[in-house]
Design an enzyme around this catalytic site. Structure first.
Site, PDB file in Angstrom:
ATOM      1  N   CYS A 255       2.812   1.315  -4.384  1.00  0.00           N
ATOM      2  CA  CYS A 255       2.179  -0.354  -4.324  1.00  0.00           C
ATOM      3  C   CYS A 255       2.423  -0.924  -5.253  1.00  0.00           C
ATOM      4  O   CYS A 255       1.933  -2.060  -5.719  1.00  0.00           O
ATOM      5  CB  CYS A 255       1.873   0.118  -3.237  1.00  0.00           C
ATOM      6  SG  CYS A 255      -0.169   0.854  -3.672  1.00  0.00           S
TER       7      CYS A 255
ATOM      8  N   PHE B  70       0.911  -0.814   0.015  1.00  0.00           N
ATOM      9  CA  PHE B  70      -0.163  -0.216  -0.290  1.00  0.00           C
ATOM     10  C   PHE B  70       1.073   1.290  -0.285  1.00  0.00           C
ATOM     11  O   PHE B  70       1.833   1.389  -0.087  1.00  0.00           O
ATOM     12  CB  PHE B  70      -1.116  -0.071   1.295  1.00  0.00           C
ATOM     13  CG  PHE B  70      -0.168   0.455   2.276  1.00  0.00           C
ATOM     14  CD1 PHE B  70       0.047   1.651   2.890  1.00  0.00           C
ATOM     15  CD2 PHE B  70      -0.170  -1.046   3.212  1.00  0.00           C
ATOM     16  CE1 PHE B  70       0.275   1.654   4.608  1.00  0.00           C
ATOM     17  CE2 PHE B  70       0.193  -1.062   4.920  1.00  0.00           C
ATOM     18  CZ  PHE B  70       0.887   0.522   5.214  1.00  0.00           C
ATOM     19  N   CYS B  71       0.549   2.540  -0.539  1.00  0.00           N
ATOM     20  CA  CYS B  71       1.184   4.196  -0.895  1.00  0.00           C
ATOM     21  C   CYS B  71       0.020   4.625  -0.098  1.00  0.00           C
ATOM     22  O   CYS B  71      -1.383   4.269  -0.274  1.00  0.00           O
ATOM     23  CB  CYS B  71       1.538   4.088  -2.234  1.00  0.00           C
ATOM     24  SG  CYS B  71       0.479   3.322  -3.155  1.00  0.00           S
ATOM     25  N   THR B  72       0.399   6.008  -0.339  1.00  0.00           N
ATOM     26  CA  THR B  72      -0.760   7.025  -0.824  1.00  0.00           C
ATOM     27  C   THR B  72      -2.389   6.629  -1.298  1.00  0.00           C
ATOM     28  O   THR B  72      -3.081   6.932  -0.939  1.00  0.00           O
ATOM     29  CB  THR B  72      -0.010   7.943  -0.657  1.00  0.00           C
ATOM     30  OG1 THR B  72       1.307   8.467  -0.448  1.00  0.00           O
ATOM     31  CG2 THR B  72      -1.139   9.607  -0.604  1.00  0.00           C
TER      32      THR B  72
ATOM     33  N   ILE C 188      -4.233   4.458   0.185  1.00  0.00           N
ATOM     34  CA  ILE C 188      -5.221   4.897   1.392  1.00  0.00           C
ATOM     35  C   ILE C 188      -5.758   5.899   1.502  1.00  0.00           C
ATOM     36  O   ILE C 188      -6.875   5.207   2.471  1.00  0.00           O
ATOM     37  CB  ILE C 188      -3.514   5.235   2.350  1.00  0.00           C
ATOM     38  CG1 ILE C 188      -2.429   4.804   2.498  1.00  0.00           C
ATOM     39  CG2 ILE C 188      -4.028   5.980   3.530  1.00  0.00           C
ATOM     40  CD1 ILE C 188      -1.387   4.846   3.185  1.00  0.00           C
TER      41      ILE C 188
END
Length: 251
Positions: free
Chosen positions: A188, A181-183, A210
């Protein structure tokens, strides 16, 4: 709150980048939109803000291009313009990894939606009973602002360090279902493809990152806020800006 903030990316083959750069800059300037657009042969990555009408007008213009007609946008709102200027840049990569074999436009890693990840984290395993772990692909200072509870965090300082970190920790992930996961999804997505290339078989990316998770599943299993690279600094699970988060190193 009257400023609409949008974030979006798409891995898609692009050519004639200088001409596209000029057209985008002119379209954005004409509408008074500020923020950053990154272009590369692998695709587009953008973070923009302005009034709602100006943003929607620009998106209608952009989606007339068949390459961007299905561009997925993440929206949030703020009281003030979070960007000081407009930048439209051509780069070697829209998110730098320094790993030329990773080309998401040629095929994505499987994605898991927010509701499914929330359910998996609640039970501790996926639908086959395999243990689930989340892997934070962001920089260490971003993870310090907020991340999923018990997420794996390799404390990288920049995304170009991720390939080596994976080599160092790959065996720790075997036998598990790994959700990167990432922003907003871009890091990701590349990370998940790299993990597959490294021989890990049960790998997913969090669809939309996210920000999309916040929109669809709120704060479940997430602690803190999500760091963003503009003057808002961080968004809470209601996608509201927080102003008490410090600037990133080197800002």
């Amino acid at each position: 709150m009257q400023i609409l903030n949008i974030a979006a990316y798409k891995f898609v083959a692009l050519a004639q980048l200088p001409a596209l750069q000029t057209a985008l800059r002119e379209a954005l300037q004409a509408r008074g939109i500020k923020g950053t657009v990154l272009l590369a042969e692998e695709g587009i990555n953008l973070f923009l803000a302005a009034g709602e009408g100006e943003i929607h007008d620009f998106l209608a213009w952009l989606r007339k291009d068949a390459r961007f007609e299905d561009l997925q946008i993440k929206e949030s709102w703020s009281h003030a313009q979070p960007f000081r200027k407009l930048l439209v840049k051509v780069k070697p990569e829209i998110i730098r990894m320094n790993h030329s074999a990773i080309r998401p436009a040629s095929g994505r890693a499987p994605a898991v939606d927010a509701a499914t990840l929330k359910r998996w984290l609640g039970s501790g395993h996926d639908d086959t009973g395999r243990p689930v772990v989340t892997l934070d692909t962001r920089n260490a200072f971003e993870a310090d602002v907020g991340t999923f509870r018990n997420a794996i965090d390799w404390r990288i300082n920049k995304f170009t360090e991720f390939p080596q970190a994976l080599l160092d920790h790959r065996d720790e992930l075997r036998g598990k279902t790994v959700v990167s996961f990432c922003t907003g999804g871009i890091r990701c997505e590349k990370a998940a493809i790299l993990m597959q290339e490294a021989g890990l078989t049960n790998v997913y990316q969090l669809d939309g990152g996210i920000l999309n998770y916040f929109e669809e599943s709120g704060h479940a299993h997430f602690e803190g806020e999500c760091f963003v690279f503009d003057e808002r600094r961080a968004l809470d699970p209601a996608l509201q800006p927080r102003v008490n988060v410090g600037a990133p190193p080197g800002a």
